[in-house]
Design an enzyme around this catalytic site. Sequence first.
Site, short mmCIF file in Angstrom:
data_model
loop_
_atom_site.label_atom_id
_atom_site.label_comp_id
_atom_site.label_asym_id
_atom_site.label_seq_id
_atom_site.Cartn_x
_atom_site.Cartn_y
_atom_site.Cartn_z
N ASN A 180 0.81 -1.23 0.00
CA ASN A 180 0.00 0.00 0.00
C ASN A 180 0.84 1.28 0.00
OD1 ASN A 180 1.02 -0.19 2.51
ND2 ASN A 180 -0.92 -0.05 3.63
N ASP A 184 2.81 2.79 2.04
CA ASP A 184 2.71 3.74 3.16
C ASP A 184 4.04 3.85 3.91
OD1 ASP A 184 2.85 1.30 4.39
OD2 ASP A 184 1.09 1.58 5.68
N ASP A 243 9.54 -4.54 16.23
CA ASP A 243 8.44 -3.58 16.41
C ASP A 243 8.48 -2.99 17.82
OD1 ASP A 243 6.16 -2.10 16.13
OD2 ASP A 243 4.77 -3.78 16.33
N HIS A 300 31.95 -21.88 -33.56
CA HIS A 300 31.54 -22.71 -34.69
C HIS A 300 30.16 -22.27 -35.14
CE1 HIS A 300 29.50 -26.53 -36.16
NE2 HIS A 300 30.53 -26.45 -36.97
N ASN A 301 29.92 -22.26 -36.46
CA ASN A 301 28.60 -21.83 -36.99
C ASN A 301 28.15 -20.54 -36.29
OD1 ASN A 301 28.58 -24.03 -38.63
ND2 ASN A 301 26.97 -25.14 -37.57
N GLU A 346 33.20 -18.15 -37.69
CA GLU A 346 33.03 -18.94 -38.91
C GLU A 346 31.99 -18.30 -39.83
OE1 GLU A 346 32.08 -23.51 -40.38
OE2 GLU A 346 31.59 -22.92 -38.33
N ASP A 406 29.95 -19.36 -43.20
CA ASP A 406 29.55 -20.44 -44.10
C ASP A 406 28.92 -19.77 -45.33
OD1 ASP A 406 29.00 -22.94 -45.01
OD2 ASP A 406 28.03 -23.64 -43.19
N GLU A 463 34.14 -20.80 -44.88
CA GLU A 463 33.77 -22.07 -45.49
C GLU A 463 33.08 -21.69 -46.79
OE1 GLU A 463 31.12 -25.89 -44.45
OE2 GLU A 463 32.20 -25.00 -42.79
N LYS A 465 41.09 -17.22 -42.85
CA LYS A 465 41.42 -18.64 -42.93
C LYS A 465 40.58 -19.23 -44.07
CE LYS A 465 40.29 -23.02 -40.85
NZ LYS A 465 39.34 -23.33 -41.92
N SER A 519 41.43 -28.61 -40.28
CA SER A 519 40.25 -28.64 -39.40
C SER A 519 39.87 -30.10 -39.17
CB SER A 519 39.07 -27.90 -40.03
OG SER A 519 39.32 -26.52 -40.07
N ILE A 531 10.95 -21.42 -3.22
CA ILE A 531 12.20 -21.03 -2.57
C ILE A 531 13.27 -22.03 -2.98
CG2 ILE A 531 13.33 -20.60 -0.34
CD1 ILE A 531 11.14 -18.63 -0.73
N ASP A 587 16.33 -24.62 -2.80
CA ASP A 587 16.96 -25.59 -1.87
C ASP A 587 18.38 -25.80 -2.38
OD1 ASP A 587 14.47 -25.91 -0.65
OD2 ASP A 587 13.93 -27.60 -1.92
#
Length: 772
Positions: free
Chosen positions: A167, A169, A201, A322-323, A352, A354, A401, A450, A535, A665, A667
């Site tokens: 709220n 407050d 409190d 790669h790729n 790389e 391609d 490539e 390359k 490669s 929660i 663990d």
Amino acid sequence: SHGVIPFMKGNLRFRTLVIQDVVTNGLEGDGDLKFLLTGGTLVKVRSTSWQKSRYYKLQEDCKTMWHESRRTFKPKQTFSVEDIESLRHGRLSEGLQKYTHPSAEDRCFSILFKDHHKHLDLMAASAEDARRWVSGLEKLVSNMRSLSRQTKSEHWIFNCMRKADKNEDNKMTLKELKHFLRQINVEVDDTYAEELFKKCDKSKSGSLEGPEIKHYYDLLTHREEIDVMFKKYANSEGHMSARDLLTFLLTEQREQVGLGHAVTLINKYEMDETAKQTQHMTKDGFLMYMHHEDGAVLNPAHSAVHQDMGQPLNHYYISSSHNTYLTADQLKGPSSTEAYIRALMKGCRCVELDCWDGSSGEPVIYHGYTLTSKVLFRDVIKAIKDYAFKTSEYPVILSLENHCTVPQQKLMAHHMASILGEALVTTPVSSTMPTRFPSPEELKGKFLIKGKRLNKLNAVFSNNNSAEVDSVSEEDEAGDSKENGDKAKPKVQVSPKAKIQLAKELSDMVLYCRSVHFGGFEHAKDSQAFYEMSSLKESKAFSLADTSGPAFLHHNMDKLTRIYPAGSRTDSSNYNPVPMWNTGCQIVALNFQTTGKEMDLNQGRFLANGGCGYALKPEFQRDPSSQMNPSSLSKGPWLQKKMFHVMVISAQQLPKVNKEKHKSIVDPLVRVEVCGVDADNASKETNHIENNGFNPMWNESFRFLVHVPELAMVRFLVEDYDSTSQNDLVGQYCLPLTSVQNGYRHVPLLTKRGDVISSAGLFVHLMLLDTK
């Protein structure tokens, strides 16, 4: 409380202003910051037809962005500045390139978030507005990243607290307090929650406010394990003198330092000016030190480039992708320039490409014979040029490539020459025929290509001009059909002996990385020049490592070797890179887009040396007289037996794994792994602790016998224990054993994608000792 921002003085509004001061430190009166706080209208771009104006504004806490939304249930939405990974000014995202006009270039920008699947494409009213949005947000992101972990921890608690104050407050009822505990990932039974509430409190008003919330916060953030350590060494009226701190550094942290270093740490971390003037450290200053880089597990000297960068290129492990163009799987995933940017920003130094003929006459990049989308070769080269050297200044290798016809190969050569310019290495570094690789230092800010070459490199010096076009054997990896060409399109088979026509313009760009077929170690020794490299697919490479370890190691002492994943990995999964590094392979290419242990290990391997993407191989992998066999471990300089003692003490502020479940929660349990030569591979884990992600304590000890510490990696994992299914990853951190600091250390935690989890961490005690 000195050294820590006072948590509560009056109300949450005051606290907001305190946080604003910290986040905006150094930006007081900054015009761009004022611009963000005023806010303005931006066009959110999702498609050609979906482009809608939305009002965006920085909240007064200076760490939350607010924007209006047309959703019925969420008319106002926010995101945290802390969640921003980076900003891109211009039409750099695929969405903006596709859905906006080139004339809007300077008005466009993108916000990329740490969750790699999300980004915002936006368009401002003017180029100046776009610049101010980008500049202002970049300043805030930079400030957030430089905050100490202690300060971030308090932001995190404060944010959870603000969410719990339903709220608004500025008071907290028992119900709100329970909601707050759930927010910070602590399960507290009702009896304890009431007990804690009554304890705080003091005014008996039925709600906590002001100093009562401060007291409550102190109870929650109390670090008993650090208190014990501090009291043991604080022999100067409850403070640590510089000499007390030095005793701690020598005794517990095993650091070889003098009194001057202790004074430096006090000046760096102590916030209490009175204590600082007398060269004393308070408990808060000590906590600040423990949470900062000097108290972290990674040796701070290794967070910058600290290795010799003047050795030949093949003497380094090179972070390799790669790729690189794929953002998902190998059969139907999207291809993207963004994937190249992400890899380069993570320090990748070999990408790389391609390359295939495009239907519009422009070469494209995609995974041949599959349904993956296509991206223009020209756009990829532009993206590489823009982002190659933002994270690291050391050379980038473009692994081509090539499946293109000669006309489109000529276009490839044209694009690389015109876009990369002088940064592209097209002539040897030396004026005479080289006999070894240049060093990363000599190649700073440069690109190497390359690929296939029509003739030997000495032709450059003999004016032996080859034909304009000639045939060479197909790229090795393509010769495999990537093993999955047959799965994706059964009728297409590329034999390893297939020939392709090669344009001289493209051929001449290949100097130090000429792709050749691998014909065995003896053949390579007799017939291969140092700049000719092969490669190998993972199965071939692992087989060679098992059967011919020493020969493989010696091959890599004067040549480069690239390893790539089996084509059968259509889901873009990865192989374990460690055995390949153990044999001295440099370009161990992984699918950067795929998370998991393999990419954790890759990020860990290149974490040291400033994250520059190059890691110097141990001397026994560079010295021609070395007789090391990674699989049998005969006696030699590599055998330096150590006992690695690990005590997992505690964790702090672990994030919820299942954020959808309101009451879930963590663990947590902690697993510690050592990965290196076969004899050193080991894994040990703690018990799990139920329902406490906020401050779980284990105090569990492990020992690992390590035979070859220079090849060993250490990986810390925190998991959410589940008795019925596989544990979920909470966070991880990986680094070379040689970069570990002894003593009481803080271990930061990263997401599975390698992003830092703000304010979360492990607290451990580590000791690497010689053993007989």
